[in-house]
Write a protein that holds these residues in place. Structure first.
Motif, PDB file in Angstrom:
ATOM      1  N   VAL A   1      41.943  43.590  26.017  1.00 32.99           N
ATOM      2  CA  VAL A   1      42.550  43.254  24.731  1.00 32.99           C
ATOM      3  C   VAL A   1      42.736  44.478  23.842  1.00 32.99           C
ATOM      4  O   VAL A   1      41.784  45.286  23.759  1.00 32.99           O
ATOM      5  CB  VAL A   1      41.458  42.273  23.985  1.00 32.99           C
ATOM      6  CG1 VAL A   1      40.257  42.590  23.699  1.00 32.99           C
ATOM      7  CG2 VAL A   1      42.345  41.632  22.661  1.00 32.99           C
ATOM      8  N   PHE A   2      43.850  44.735  23.169  1.00 35.86           N
ATOM      9  CA  PHE A   2      43.968  45.624  22.193  1.00 35.86           C
ATOM     10  C   PHE A   2      43.467  45.346  20.876  1.00 35.86           C
ATOM     11  O   PHE A   2      43.477  43.892  20.395  1.00 35.86           O
ATOM     12  CB  PHE A   2      45.405  45.981  22.044  1.00 35.86           C
ATOM     13  CG  PHE A   2      46.055  47.278  22.763  1.00 35.86           C
ATOM     14  CD1 PHE A   2      45.525  48.619  22.616  1.00 35.86           C
ATOM     15  CD2 PHE A   2      46.793  46.948  23.714  1.00 35.86           C
ATOM     16  CE1 PHE A   2      45.997  49.553  23.446  1.00 35.86           C
ATOM     17  CE2 PHE A   2      47.234  48.073  24.708  1.00 35.86           C
ATOM     18  CZ  PHE A   2      46.886  49.234  24.604  1.00 35.86           C
ATOM     19  N   SER A   3      42.834  46.222  20.084  1.00 33.07           N
ATOM     20  CA  SER A   3      42.534  45.765  18.649  1.00 33.07           C
ATOM     21  C   SER A   3      43.798  45.211  17.814  1.00 33.07           C
ATOM     22  O   SER A   3      44.648  46.141  18.000  1.00 33.07           O
ATOM     23  CB  SER A   3      41.671  46.891  17.987  1.00 33.07           C
ATOM     24  OG  SER A   3      41.755  46.812  16.336  1.00 33.07           O
ATOM     25  N   PRO A   4      43.634  44.467  17.021  1.00 35.80           N
ATOM     26  CA  PRO A   4      44.916  44.192  15.948  1.00 35.80           C
ATOM     27  C   PRO A   4      45.010  45.362  15.074  1.00 35.80           C
ATOM     28  O   PRO A   4      45.879  45.317  14.309  1.00 35.80           O
ATOM     29  CB  PRO A   4      44.489  42.720  15.375  1.00 35.80           C
ATOM     30  CG  PRO A   4      43.351  42.724  15.526  1.00 35.80           C
ATOM     31  CD  PRO A   4      42.594  43.604  16.726  1.00 35.80           C
ATOM     32  N   ALA A   5      43.989  45.919  14.832  1.00 33.84           N
ATOM     33  CA  ALA A   5      44.088  47.077  13.760  1.00 33.84           C
ATOM     34  C   ALA A   5      44.292  48.641  14.200  1.00 33.84           C
ATOM     35  O   ALA A   5      44.366  49.197  13.167  1.00 33.84           O
ATOM     36  CB  ALA A   5      42.883  46.609  12.975  1.00 33.84           C
ATOM     37  N   SER A   6      44.437  48.764  15.269  1.00 31.08           N
ATOM     38  CA  SER A   6      44.412  50.143  15.881  1.00 31.08           C
ATOM     39  C   SER A   6      44.550  50.361  17.304  1.00 31.08           C
ATOM     40  O   SER A   6      44.916  49.065  17.757  1.00 31.08           O
ATOM     41  CB  SER A   6      42.964  50.786  15.597  1.00 31.08           C
ATOM     42  OG  SER A   6      42.020  50.447  16.500  1.00 31.08           O
ATOM     43  N   MET A   7      44.538  51.336  17.921  1.00 29.75           N
ATOM     44  CA  MET A   7      44.848  51.482  19.319  1.00 29.75           C
ATOM     45  C   MET A   7      43.745  51.668  20.236  1.00 29.75           C
ATOM     46  O   MET A   7      43.536  52.330  21.138  1.00 29.75           O
ATOM     47  CB  MET A   7      45.601  52.823  19.457  1.00 29.75           C
ATOM     48  CG  MET A   7      47.058  52.822  19.106  1.00 29.75           C
ATOM     49  SD  MET A   7      48.157  51.529  19.900  1.00 29.75           S
ATOM     50  CE  MET A   7      48.089  52.575  21.624  1.00 29.75           C
ATOM     51  N   THR A   8      42.591  51.016  19.734  1.00 29.05           N
ATOM     52  CA  THR A   8      41.268  50.723  20.473  1.00 29.05           C
ATOM     53  C   THR A   8      41.499  49.731  21.476  1.00 29.05           C
ATOM     54  O   THR A   8      42.268  48.688  21.046  1.00 29.05           O
ATOM     55  CB  THR A   8      40.262  50.507  19.568  1.00 29.05           C
ATOM     56  OG1 THR A   8      40.122  51.421  18.734  1.00 29.05           O
ATOM     57  CG2 THR A   8      39.037  50.233  20.555  1.00 29.05           C
ATOM     58  N   LEU A   9      41.082  49.883  22.589  1.00 26.12           N
ATOM     59  CA  LEU A   9      41.376  48.819  23.867  1.00 26.12           C
ATOM     60  C   LEU A   9      40.196  48.499  24.486  1.00 26.12           C
ATOM     61  O   LEU A   9      39.071  49.514  24.588  1.00 26.12           O
ATOM     62  CB  LEU A   9      42.194  49.449  24.809  1.00 26.12           C
ATOM     63  CG  LEU A   9      42.431  48.718  26.259  1.00 26.12           C
ATOM     64  CD1 LEU A   9      43.355  47.277  25.970  1.00 26.12           C
ATOM     65  CD2 LEU A   9      43.385  49.781  27.275  1.00 26.12           C
ATOM     66  N   ALA A  10      39.700  47.306  24.560  1.00 24.75           N
ATOM     67  CA  ALA A  10      38.422  46.746  25.355  1.00 24.75           C
ATOM     68  C   ALA A  10      38.969  46.370  26.529  1.00 24.75           C
ATOM     69  O   ALA A  10      39.929  45.394  26.836  1.00 24.75           O
ATOM     70  CB  ALA A  10      37.629  45.765  24.358  1.00 24.75           C
ATOM     71  N   SER A  11      37.882  46.426  27.390  1.00 23.07           N
ATOM     72  CA  SER A  11      38.038  45.632  28.861  1.00 23.07           C
ATOM     73  C   SER A  11      36.795  45.337  29.242  1.00 23.07           C
ATOM     74  O   SER A  11      35.523  45.669  28.919  1.00 23.07           O
ATOM     75  CB  SER A  11      38.599  46.754  29.864  1.00 23.07           C
ATOM     76  OG  SER A  11      37.699  47.780  29.947  1.00 23.07           O
ATOM     77  N   VAL A  12      36.634  44.054  29.955  1.00 17.54           N
ATOM     78  CA  VAL A  12      35.325  43.352  30.634  1.00 17.54           C
ATOM     79  C   VAL A  12      35.716  43.084  31.791  1.00 17.54           C
ATOM     80  O   VAL A  12      36.833  43.013  32.604  1.00 17.54           O
ATOM     81  CB  VAL A  12      35.092  42.108  29.749  1.00 17.54           C
ATOM     82  CG1 VAL A  12      34.446  42.457  28.404  1.00 17.54           C
ATOM     83  CG2 VAL A  12      36.126  41.274  29.763  1.00 17.54           C
ATOM     84  N   SER A  13      34.357  43.181  32.609  1.00 11.56           N
ATOM     85  CA  SER A  13      34.594  43.162  34.231  1.00 11.56           C
ATOM     86  C   SER A  13      33.426  42.364  34.689  1.00 11.56           C
ATOM     87  O   SER A  13      32.724  41.815  34.291  1.00 11.56           O
ATOM     88  CB  SER A  13      34.572  44.303  34.552  1.00 11.56           C
ATOM     89  OG  SER A  13      34.357  44.434  36.242  1.00 11.56           O
ATOM     90  N   LEU A  14      33.775  42.082  36.260  1.00 14.29           N
ATOM     91  CA  LEU A  14      32.746  41.289  36.907  1.00 14.29           C
ATOM     92  C   LEU A  14      31.424  42.131  37.069  1.00 14.29           C
ATOM     93  O   LEU A  14      30.493  41.564  37.757  1.00 14.29           O
ATOM     94  CB  LEU A  14      33.400  40.882  38.141  1.00 14.29           C
ATOM     95  CG  LEU A  14      34.500  39.852  38.019  1.00 14.29           C
ATOM     96  CD1 LEU A  14      34.812  39.362  39.593  1.00 14.29           C
ATOM     97  CD2 LEU A  14      34.251  38.757  37.181  1.00 14.29           C
ATOM     98  N   ASP A  15      31.465  43.482  36.638  1.00 10.22           N
ATOM     99  CA  ASP A  15      30.420  44.393  36.762  1.00 10.22           C
ATOM    100  C   ASP A  15      29.589  44.162  35.489  1.00 10.22           C
ATOM    101  O   ASP A  15      28.616  44.994  35.355  1.00 10.22           O
ATOM    102  CB  ASP A  15      30.849  45.748  37.008  1.00 10.22           C
ATOM    103  CG  ASP A  15      31.751  46.492  35.788  1.00 10.22           C
ATOM    104  OD1 ASP A  15      31.830  45.582  34.808  1.00 10.22           O
ATOM    105  OD2 ASP A  15      32.134  47.465  36.033  1.00 10.22           O
ATOM    106  N   SER A  16      29.872  43.208  34.705  1.00  8.93           N
ATOM    107  CA  SER A  16      28.994  42.721  33.757  1.00  8.93           C
ATOM    108  C   SER A  16      29.080  43.914  32.513  1.00  8.93           C
ATOM    109  O   SER A  16      28.186  44.033  31.505  1.00  8.93           O
ATOM    110  CB  SER A  16      27.545  42.558  33.935  1.00  8.93           C
ATOM    111  OG  SER A  16      27.486  41.573  34.802  1.00  8.93           O
TER     112      SER A  16
END
Length: 204
Positions: free
Chosen positions: A93-108
């Motif tokens: 998911v991208f932040s709605p306020a900046s170019m920060t990007l977050a990712s989550v995984s099966l690696d916890s």
């Protein structure tokens, strides 16, 4: 099925077989006539999640191939191939306020990436090809020759957090971009400070 079609196209008058058939053909024609803009190829396994940047210029995708890719929506080119997860990426998911990007995984883990444009005079002189690949383990660079004088997009891994005890299946930003929420198969939702990666609250 016929029962489902009848529910979808129910009216005050009973539908005949011919009418239902016409409805189905109309839907198929509408789908066939849709103009396809781009098909983005690059992942080696199934794509699990996609997210547009706040300005609509970039698209992030997460895949079971353990990578996150960032695409130029206009050209369809891969700008960044972000690696670090050791298992399939469940959500991005991208932040709605900046170019920060977050990712989550099966690696916890929760991984956060910062993408920004830097002036060309901050980049060591060299060819575009040198900038198209990761320049180190902690920095990724990308550039297009046509936009070379405008600056170079760069992506940096901001931080990684062992966020849950089990697979993480969901991630989202708060509207102001200050917080990140993650959901996991450990039956918990956690709230994180988006800038520092510190745990703010656990919802059980």
């Amino acid at each position: 099925s016929k029962a489902l079609q009848q529910q979808l196209f129910a009216s005050t008058a009973p539908e005949t077989e011919t009418t239902l058939s016409n409805h189905s053909e109309a839907i198929e024609t509408a789908i066939d006539d849709t103009d396809l803009l781009l098909t983005l190829n690059g992942h080696r396994e199934s794509v699990s999640s996609i997210s547009f940047s706040y300005d609509g210029k970039y698209l992030a995708s997460g895949s079971w191939d353990n990578t996150v890719k960032v695409w130029d929506v206009k050209t369809g080119k891969i700008l960044f191939d972000l690696k670090g997860h050791t298992s399939g990426v469940a959500a991005v998911v991208f932040s709605p306020a900046s170019m920060t990007l977050a990712s989550v995984s099966l690696d916890s883990t929760l991984r956060v990436w910062e993408i920004r444009k830097e002036a060309i005079n901050n980049i060591n002189a060299g060819s575009t090809s040198q900038l198209s690949a990761p320049t180190s383990n902690s920095q990724y660079a990308s550039s297009d020759a046509n936009d070379f004088t405008k600056g170079v997009l760069k992506a940096y891994p901001a931080y990684s957090v062992k966020a849950h005890k089990n697979w993480i299946s969901a991630v989202t930003f708060s509207k102001n971009g200050q917080f990140i929420a993650t959901g996991s198969w450990d039956n918990q939702v956690k709230l994180w400070d988006a800038q520092t990666g510190k745990l703010v609250r656990t919802f059980k």
